[in-house]
Design an enzyme around this catalytic site. Structure first.
Site, short mmCIF file in Angstrom:
data_model
loop_
_atom_site.label_atom_id
_atom_site.label_comp_id
_atom_site.label_asym_id
_atom_site.label_seq_id
_atom_site.Cartn_x
_atom_site.Cartn_y
_atom_site.Cartn_z
N GLN A 134 4.12 -5.39 2.66
CA GLN A 134 3.89 -6.81 3.60
C GLN A 134 3.35 -7.52 3.07
O GLN A 134 3.42 -8.67 1.72
CB GLN A 134 2.43 -6.05 4.31
CG GLN A 134 2.88 -5.10 4.98
CD GLN A 134 1.11 -4.18 5.89
OE1 GLN A 134 0.70 -5.22 7.01
NE2 GLN A 134 0.41 -3.40 5.35
N HIS A 162 7.50 0.57 2.22
CA HIS A 162 7.67 -1.01 2.84
C HIS A 162 6.16 -1.60 1.94
O HIS A 162 6.10 -0.94 1.94
CB HIS A 162 7.76 -0.61 4.85
CG HIS A 162 6.19 -0.21 4.88
ND1 HIS A 162 5.82 0.60 4.80
CD2 HIS A 162 4.73 -0.89 5.59
CE1 HIS A 162 4.73 0.75 5.42
NE2 HIS A 162 3.49 -0.07 5.47
N HIS A 213 7.57 4.94 5.36
CA HIS A 213 9.04 4.68 5.69
C HIS A 213 8.69 2.83 4.11
O HIS A 213 7.27 2.56 4.35
CB HIS A 213 9.54 3.53 6.69
CG HIS A 213 10.99 3.35 6.38
ND1 HIS A 213 12.13 3.76 7.42
CD2 HIS A 213 11.03 2.33 6.12
CE1 HIS A 213 13.24 3.02 7.12
NE2 HIS A 213 12.46 2.00 5.43
N ASN A 264 0.98 -1.25 -0.12
CA ASN A 264 0.24 -0.03 -0.12
C ASN A 264 0.71 1.54 0.25
O ASN A 264 2.07 1.45 0.67
CB ASN A 264 -1.16 0.04 1.27
CG ASN A 264 -2.00 -1.44 0.89
OD1 ASN A 264 -2.37 -1.46 0.09
ND2 ASN A 264 -2.51 -2.00 2.97
#
Length: 363
Positions: free
Chosen positions: A199, A197, A195, A184
């Site tokens: 998932q 990233h 930051h 996302n």
């Protein structure tokens, strides 16, 4: 804590290593990189953590949704000084990664909706419920607080792809029936940590949307043939036998899919050349979106691979769904889309291809 091991699947001209570290609260942290990670851990504290939520079956939609009240208190837009995905520096605040530096990190989510030890669910008369057994990982692309899949560079993207394949294998071995790596990006999507990233969710059953894809492939849908048909008019390019294209049936404005030209069930089944092409497109599509929308583009990206039990003729894709329809204009998923599943697409796929080709670069 163990020493570094070399992954059996490495991309590029150098191996990829993984270091396993059990955090003070019991969660696992995995550090991936081209170099063996040998830094000593910084101090870290333990705390009691929730072990997942519960699943409830929706009788009219025939879907299972997860209820995880503890996620209401998850980290929300922390200051740069309190970035939980940064390295833990000497004398600085404790973060999720208790090392002063790293290349890429994956750790079990503190606010997990799914958990391997989840064992409780409300007993509600006439309604099916069960514990939300599964897994939730956070994937940190870089120690840097800003950036994107484009800015981290091709080598780091190759490390990322190798790490995702490693997590696929581990989560399938742990009993997950379906594994979904995703990202996302952007406030418009609801991101609460900026930051860079992604998932990974591991499900104990194949989600409804993915089961529909399984059914479509097993009943004869041929994505390779569709790509052959559409690439001249809808293609954005090919790298390492992996193509990027706007689906003729896209539901989101400027939606893009990445897929190997040859049918593969998942990234684990791809050749090294294909994985390098995949890594390239993860960055290049991000770059084109940022240029198109004149800002870090809000997107929802996910890997769509076969379930652990396999699937006849399943063809792996990575799908990007932008949440903008023009610079500064959000594509809202409002009543019709949410209540019926029928999307109103504001930008024709033909126009989307033209715009994305225009900002492409000649490699």
């Amino acid at each position: 804590m163990t020493g570094s091991i070399m992954l059996s699947r490495a991309l590029g001209n150098a191996p990829v290593f993984r270091r396993d570290h059990r955090k003070a609260d019991g969660r696992m942290l995995y550090l991936y990189g081209r170099e063996q990670h040998t830094l000593p851990p910084q101090s870290e504290s333990a705390e009691d953590l929730a072990q997942g939520g519960e699943l409830r079956h929706h009788p009219l939609r025939d879907e299972w949704n997860v209820y995880a009240a503890h996620r209401q208190n998850r980290t929300f837009k922390p200051s740069a000084a309190d970035d939980p995905l940064a390295p833990t520096r000497d004398g600085g605040p404790e973060t999720e990664i208790p090392f002063s530096n790293f290349e890429m990190a994956v750790f079990e989510n503190k606010f997990a909706a799914f958990h391997p030890l989840s064992n409780a669910a409300a007993k509600l008369p006439g309604l099916q419920t069960e514990p939300a057994v599964g897994a939730c990982d956070v994937v940190v692309y870089s120690p840097d607080a800003s950036g994107s899949l484009h800015s981290i560079g091709q080598d780091r993207r190759e490390v990322l792809v190798a790490g995702l394949i490693d997590r696929y294998e581990a989560l399938f071995s742990a009993g997950c029936q379906y594994v979904l790596p995703f990202e996302n990006r952007g406030d418009e999507v609801g991101v609460t940590l900026h930051h860079p990233h992604g998932q990974i969710y591991g499900f104990n059953r194949v989600p409804q949307v993915q089961q529909r894809a399984v059914n479509a492939f097993s009943q004869g849908f041929d994505l390779a043939a569709e790509m052959t048909t559409c690439m001249d008019d809808y293609g954005l390019g090919e790298r390492g036998s992996v193509s990027a294209f706007v689906p003729r049936f896209a539901r989101f404005p400027y939606e893009v899919w990445i897929a190997p030209r040859t049918m593969r069930t998942g990234p684990w089944a791809c050749t090294d050349e294909e994985l390098q092409g995949l890594a390239y497109w993860l960055g290049e599509i991000t770059r084109r979106y940022d240029a198109l929308f004149q800002q870090p583009a809000a997107t929802m990206m996910a890997f769509h691979a076969a379930p652990s039990a396999g699937s006849t003729n399943y063809h792996f894709t990575v799908q990007f769904y932008p949440l903008l329809r023009a610079p500064g204009r959000i594509k809202y998923l409002a009543s019709v889309e949410q209540h019926t599943g029928v999307f109103t697409v504001d930008v024709m796929p033909e126009a989307a291809v033209s715009a994305l080709r225009e900002i492409g670069r000649d490699d």
